[in-house]
Design a protein around this motif. Structure first.
Motif, PDB file in Angstrom:
ATOM      1  N   SER A  71      44.274  85.866  73.213  1.00 30.03           N
ATOM      2  CA  SER A  71      43.263  86.794  73.731  1.00 30.03           C
ATOM      3  C   SER A  71      41.842  86.316  73.428  1.00 30.03           C
ATOM      4  CB  SER A  71      43.471  88.183  73.125  1.00 30.03           C
ATOM      5  OG  SER A  71      43.067  88.170  71.778  1.00 30.03           O
ATOM      6  N   ALA A  72      40.904  86.791  74.238  1.00 30.94           N
ATOM      7  CA  ALA A  72      39.490  86.419  74.057  1.00 30.94           C
ATOM      8  C   ALA A  72      38.967  86.917  72.711  1.00 30.94           C
ATOM      9  CB  ALA A  72      38.665  87.001  75.201  1.00 30.94           C
ATOM     10  N   THR A  73      39.414  88.091  72.293  1.00 30.51           N
ATOM     11  CA  THR A  73      38.944  88.641  71.020  1.00 30.51           C
ATOM     12  C   THR A  73      39.444  87.788  69.853  1.00 30.51           C
ATOM     13  OG1 THR A  73      40.801  90.164  71.262  1.00 30.51           O
ATOM     14  CG2 THR A  73      38.609  91.070  71.683  1.00 30.51           C
ATOM     15  N   ALA A  74      40.703  87.384  69.926  1.00 30.18           N
ATOM     16  CA  ALA A  74      41.261  86.558  68.850  1.00 30.18           C
ATOM     17  C   ALA A  74      40.552  85.201  68.798  1.00 30.18           C
ATOM     18  CB  ALA A  74      42.758  86.359  69.065  1.00 30.18           C
ATOM     19  N   LEU A  75      40.306  84.613  69.962  1.00 31.53           N
ATOM     20  CA  LEU A  75      39.613  83.325  70.004  1.00 31.53           C
ATOM     21  C   LEU A  75      38.229  83.430  69.365  1.00 31.53           C
ATOM     22  CD1 LEU A  75      40.551  82.204  73.639  1.00 31.53           C
ATOM     23  CD2 LEU A  75      41.182  80.991  71.541  1.00 31.53           C
ATOM     24  N   ALA A  76      37.511  84.503  69.721  1.00 38.84           N
ATOM     25  CA  ALA A  76      36.145  84.670  69.207  1.00 38.84           C
ATOM     26  C   ALA A  76      36.153  84.853  67.685  1.00 38.84           C
ATOM     27  CB  ALA A  76      35.493  85.878  69.890  1.00 38.84           C
ATOM     28  N   ALA A  77      37.075  85.674  67.199  1.00 39.24           N
ATOM     29  CA  ALA A  77      37.123  85.927  65.752  1.00 39.24           C
ATOM     30  C   ALA A  77      37.510  84.658  64.993  1.00 39.24           C
ATOM     31  CB  ALA A  77      38.122  87.041  65.453  1.00 39.24           C
ATOM     32  N   ALA A  78      38.501  83.943  65.509  1.00 37.25           N
ATOM     33  CA  ALA A  78      38.979  82.747  64.808  1.00 37.25           C
ATOM     34  C   ALA A  78      37.910  81.660  64.764  1.00 37.25           C
ATOM     35  CB  ALA A  78      40.241  82.227  65.489  1.00 37.25           C
ATOM     36  N   GLU A  79      37.151  81.547  65.850  1.00 33.46           N
ATOM     37  CA  GLU A  79      36.117  80.506  65.908  1.00 33.46           C
ATOM     38  C   GLU A  79      35.092  80.710  64.791  1.00 33.46           C
ATOM     39  OE1 GLU A  79      34.338  80.136  69.824  1.00 33.46           O
ATOM     40  OE2 GLU A  79      32.648  79.045  68.951  1.00 33.46           O
ATOM     41  N   VAL A  80      34.778  81.973  64.532  1.00 34.88           N
ATOM     42  CA  VAL A  80      33.809  82.269  63.467  1.00 34.88           C
ATOM     43  C   VAL A  80      34.492  82.162  62.098  1.00 34.88           C
ATOM     44  CG1 VAL A  80      32.351  84.080  62.496  1.00 34.88           C
ATOM     45  CG2 VAL A  80      32.380  83.683  64.971  1.00 34.88           C
ATOM     46  N   ALA A  81      35.708  82.678  62.015  1.00 35.85           N
ATOM     47  CA  ALA A  81      36.407  82.686  60.713  1.00 35.85           C
ATOM     48  C   ALA A  81      36.571  81.277  60.153  1.00 35.85           C
ATOM     49  CB  ALA A  81      37.778  83.349  60.866  1.00 35.85           C
ATOM     50  N   VAL A  82      36.972  80.341  61.005  1.00 33.72           N
ATOM     51  CA  VAL A  82      37.253  78.998  60.489  1.00 33.72           C
ATOM     52  C   VAL A  82      35.981  78.321  59.965  1.00 33.72           C
ATOM     53  CG1 VAL A  82      37.038  77.686  62.666  1.00 33.72           C
ATOM     54  CG2 VAL A  82      38.658  76.934  60.919  1.00 33.72           C
ATOM     55  N   GLN A  83      34.832  78.788  60.473  1.00 31.79           N
ATOM     56  CA  GLN A  83      33.578  78.152  60.042  1.00 31.79           C
ATOM     57  C   GLN A  83      32.910  78.877  58.877  1.00 31.79           C
ATOM     58  OE1 GLN A  83      31.391  76.153  63.510  1.00 31.79           O
ATOM     59  NE2 GLN A  83      32.469  77.849  64.494  1.00 31.79           N
ATOM     60  N   ASP A  84      33.461  80.030  58.503  1.00 31.79           N
ATOM     61  CA  ASP A  84      32.880  80.768  57.375  1.00 31.79           C
ATOM     62  C   ASP A  84      33.528  80.270  56.076  1.00 31.79           C
ATOM     63  OD1 ASP A  84      31.690  82.481  55.619  1.00 31.79           O
ATOM     64  OD2 ASP A  84      32.114  84.309  56.768  1.00 31.79           O
ATOM     65  N   ALA A  85      33.129  79.048  55.702  1.00 26.16           N
ATOM     66  CA  ALA A  85      33.773  78.375  54.566  1.00 26.16           C
ATOM     67  C   ALA A  85      33.547  79.135  53.258  1.00 26.16           C
ATOM     68  CB  ALA A  85      33.243  76.950  54.454  1.00 26.16           C
ATOM     69  N   ALA A  86      32.379  79.753  53.120  1.00 25.81           N
ATOM     70  CA  ALA A  86      32.071  80.449  51.862  1.00 25.81           C
ATOM     71  C   ALA A  86      33.024  81.624  51.672  1.00 25.81           C
ATOM     72  CB  ALA A  86      30.620  80.928  51.880  1.00 25.81           C
ATOM     73  N   TYR A  87      33.287  82.343  52.748  1.00 26.42           N
ATOM     74  CA  TYR A  87      34.189  83.503  52.637  1.00 26.42           C
ATOM     75  C   TYR A  87      35.617  83.044  52.314  1.00 26.42           C
ATOM     76  CZ  TYR A  87      36.489  87.901  53.547  1.00 26.42           C
ATOM     77  OH  TYR A  87      37.239  89.037  53.402  1.00 26.42           O
ATOM     78  N   THR A  88      36.051  81.996  53.009  1.00 25.64           N
ATOM     79  CA  THR A  88      37.416  81.491  52.774  1.00 25.64           C
ATOM     80  C   THR A  88      37.569  81.049  51.325  1.00 25.64           C
ATOM     81  OG1 THR A  88      37.406  80.714  55.052  1.00 25.64           O
ATOM     82  CG2 THR A  88      39.171  79.886  53.662  1.00 25.64           C
ATOM     83  N   GLU A  89      36.558  80.360  50.815  1.00 22.61           N
ATOM     84  CA  GLU A  89      36.619  79.867  49.432  1.00 22.61           C
ATOM     85  C   GLU A  89      36.657  81.047  48.447  1.00 22.61           C
ATOM     86  OE1 GLU A  89      37.429  77.276  48.117  1.00 22.61           O
ATOM     87  OE2 GLU A  89      36.572  77.207  46.114  1.00 22.61           O
ATOM     88  N   LYS A  90      35.872  82.084  48.749  1.00 24.15           N
ATOM     89  CA  LYS A  90      35.882  83.267  47.871  1.00 24.15           C
ATOM     90  C   LYS A  90      37.300  83.873  47.834  1.00 24.15           C
ATOM     91  CE  LYS A  90      33.824  87.357  48.595  1.00 24.15           C
ATOM     92  NZ  LYS A  90      32.851  88.210  49.231  1.00 24.15           N
ATOM     93  N   CYS A  91      37.931  83.945  48.972  1.00 26.47           N
ATOM     94  CA  CYS A  91      39.294  84.511  49.036  1.00 26.47           C
ATOM     95  C   CYS A  91      40.282  83.620  48.282  1.00 26.47           C
ATOM     96  CB  CYS A  91      39.751  84.678  50.485  1.00 26.47           C
ATOM     97  SG  CYS A  91      38.796  85.914  51.382  1.00 26.47           S
ATOM     98  N   ARG A  92      40.127  82.291  48.418  1.00 23.36           N
ATOM     99  CA  ARG A  92      41.033  81.382  47.719  1.00 23.36           C
ATOM    100  C   ARG A  92      40.915  81.559  46.203  1.00 23.36           C
ATOM    101  NH1 ARG A  92      41.259  77.328  44.807  1.00 23.36           N
ATOM    102  NH2 ARG A  92      39.024  76.913  44.823  1.00 23.36           N
ATOM    103  N   VAL A  93      39.666  81.627  45.717  1.00 22.33           N
ATOM    104  CA  VAL A  93      39.432  81.739  44.273  1.00 22.33           C
ATOM    105  C   VAL A  93      39.985  83.073  43.749  1.00 22.33           C
ATOM    106  CG1 VAL A  93      37.588  81.967  42.541  1.00 22.33           C
ATOM    107  CG2 VAL A  93      37.470  80.154  44.274  1.00 22.33           C
TER     108      VAL A  93
END
Ligand SMILES: Cc1ncc(COP(=O)(O)O)c(C=O)c1O
Length: 364
Positions: free
Chosen positions: A252-274
């Motif tokens: 879906s277009a909504t999923a594509l849009a969200a994923a495109e931003v999510a994968v580039q939000d490295a700071a947020y991903t790192e916070k979740c990993r830690v």
């Protein structure tokens, strides 16, 4: 349920339907769902905003090539966007792989405690699922190589694995890829790869070989399970074949849009990993001190071992009375274990305290 004259392919009726982790409990004021390895912190706020913005144009079909998302994934992971394919969750990539490479008379190999969708997708494609034994809940490369035949078309390994949380080394994975028969494709399922610091799901092995594919998801660390989006990376010949099976508007277009931003939000991903690593270690230690040891987990869940299947079932029931919903693993052949997603601090403390009460003799 069967019909007299309209009959599914016989293999379809052999499929035991996937059982989703419970999301409701029998008691307690607040239900905390720790049964599906979801991110307790949700998606990146930027990804959520992108999803909502994309929902403003729901009448428009999505871009069938997924070019923007593939470019974003490729940039972040330093890989070739032409060799990325997107799906409605990595489940869909698993299904594409089975439909593309395995049919009647073919075998799809996976390890003993492998993810439930491997046999389901294999059977749906008409192929025969084959399990290789694990050693102490770890993928056993020698057992997999021994189980290969001239009919083995696909070999699925999740690393880290669900539902065990264990992981094997890149050298072992490379040995598996090297030892497979020439007609077999190795699928490395990296649904939990982002929880392992500095690990890129064996992307280098995909680069180096023509018989290895990697699957990834936005459902776990990226917190987008409800959006249904995942991706795969593989050799050109594989991606070309999978794209022939893929429906043009599978994501879906909504999923594509969200994923495109999510994968580039490295700071947020790192916070979740830690956060996950911190509370996973804490909970594992707490449970070990009360007599519930677990294997080292590299994912966003731990799998404590109870003294018996009955004890695990009683603990599951007791947790539910406190509003804590975890995953029983009887269907995976691990009846004396429970899989507990690493929630936020409040959830982890509640699980530890409730299981401590249980071990002291409390019962539902
Ligand atoms: C090992 C593994 N692979 C794949 C998936 C599928 O994830 P999704 O279809 O949400 O991308 C899961 C989900 O639990 C998983 O645990």
């Amino acid at each position: 349920m069967s019909h007299k004259t309209i009959i599914p392919q016989p293999r379809v009726l052999d499929i035991a339907p996937y059982v989703q982790g419970k999301s409701a409990a029998t008691g307690g004021n607040r239900v905390t769902k720790l049964s599906a390895n979801e991110n307790p912190h949700g998606p990146s706020p930027l990804a959520r905003a992108a999803y909502i913005e994309a929902a403003g144009a729901l009448e428009v079909y999505p871009n069938s090539s997924h070019a923007e998302l593939r470019a974003a994934i490729a940039k972040v992971h330093c890989i070739n966007p032409e060799r990325v394919i997107c799906g409605a969750g990595s489940d869909e990539i698993i299904s594409f792989l089975c439909n593309t490479y395995a049919g009647i008379g073919d075998e799809v190999l996976y390890s003993q405690y492998g993810f439930a969708m491997y046999p389901i997708s294999a059977l749906a494609a008409g192929a025969t699922p084959v399990q290789a034994p694990e050693t102490e809940r770890h993928t056993d490369v020698d057992a997999l190589l021994t189980a290969c035949t001239d009919r083995t078309k696909l070999v699925f390994i999740a690393n880290p694995n669900n539902p065990t949380g264990t992981m094997i080394s890149e050298a072992e994975i490379a040995r598996l890829a090297e030892g497979l028969p020439p007609q077999a494709l190795l699928v490395l399922d990296g649904a939990y790869a982002e929880f392992v610091e500095g690990f890129n799901g064996h992307a280098a092995l995909v680069e180096a070989r023509d018989n290895v594919v990697m699957t990834r998801t936005f459902s776990k660390i990226y917190g987008l399970g409800g959006a249904r989006i995942g991706w795969g990376y593989g050799p050109e010949h594989v991606i070309d074949a999978l794209n022939r099976v893929r429906g043009p508007f599978n994501v879906s277009a909504t999923a594509l849009a969200a994923a495109e931003v999510a994968v580039q939000d490295a700071a947020y991903t790192e916070k979740c990993r830690v956060e996950n690593a911190k509370w996973r270690g804490w909970l594992r230690d707490e449970l070990a001190t009360i007599g519930l040891p677990s294997d080292e987990s590299f994912a966003n869940f731990i799998v404590p071992h109870f003294e018996s299947a009955e004890a695990a079932a009683a603990a599951d029931t007791y947790l539910q009375t406190k509003g804590l919903v975890v995953r029983a693993l009887t269907g995976y052949g691990l009846p004396a274990h429970l899989r507990i997603t690493i929630g936020d601090e409040i959830a982890c403390r509640a699980v530890a305290a409730t299981l401590a009460d249980f071990m002291k003799g409390a019962r539902a």
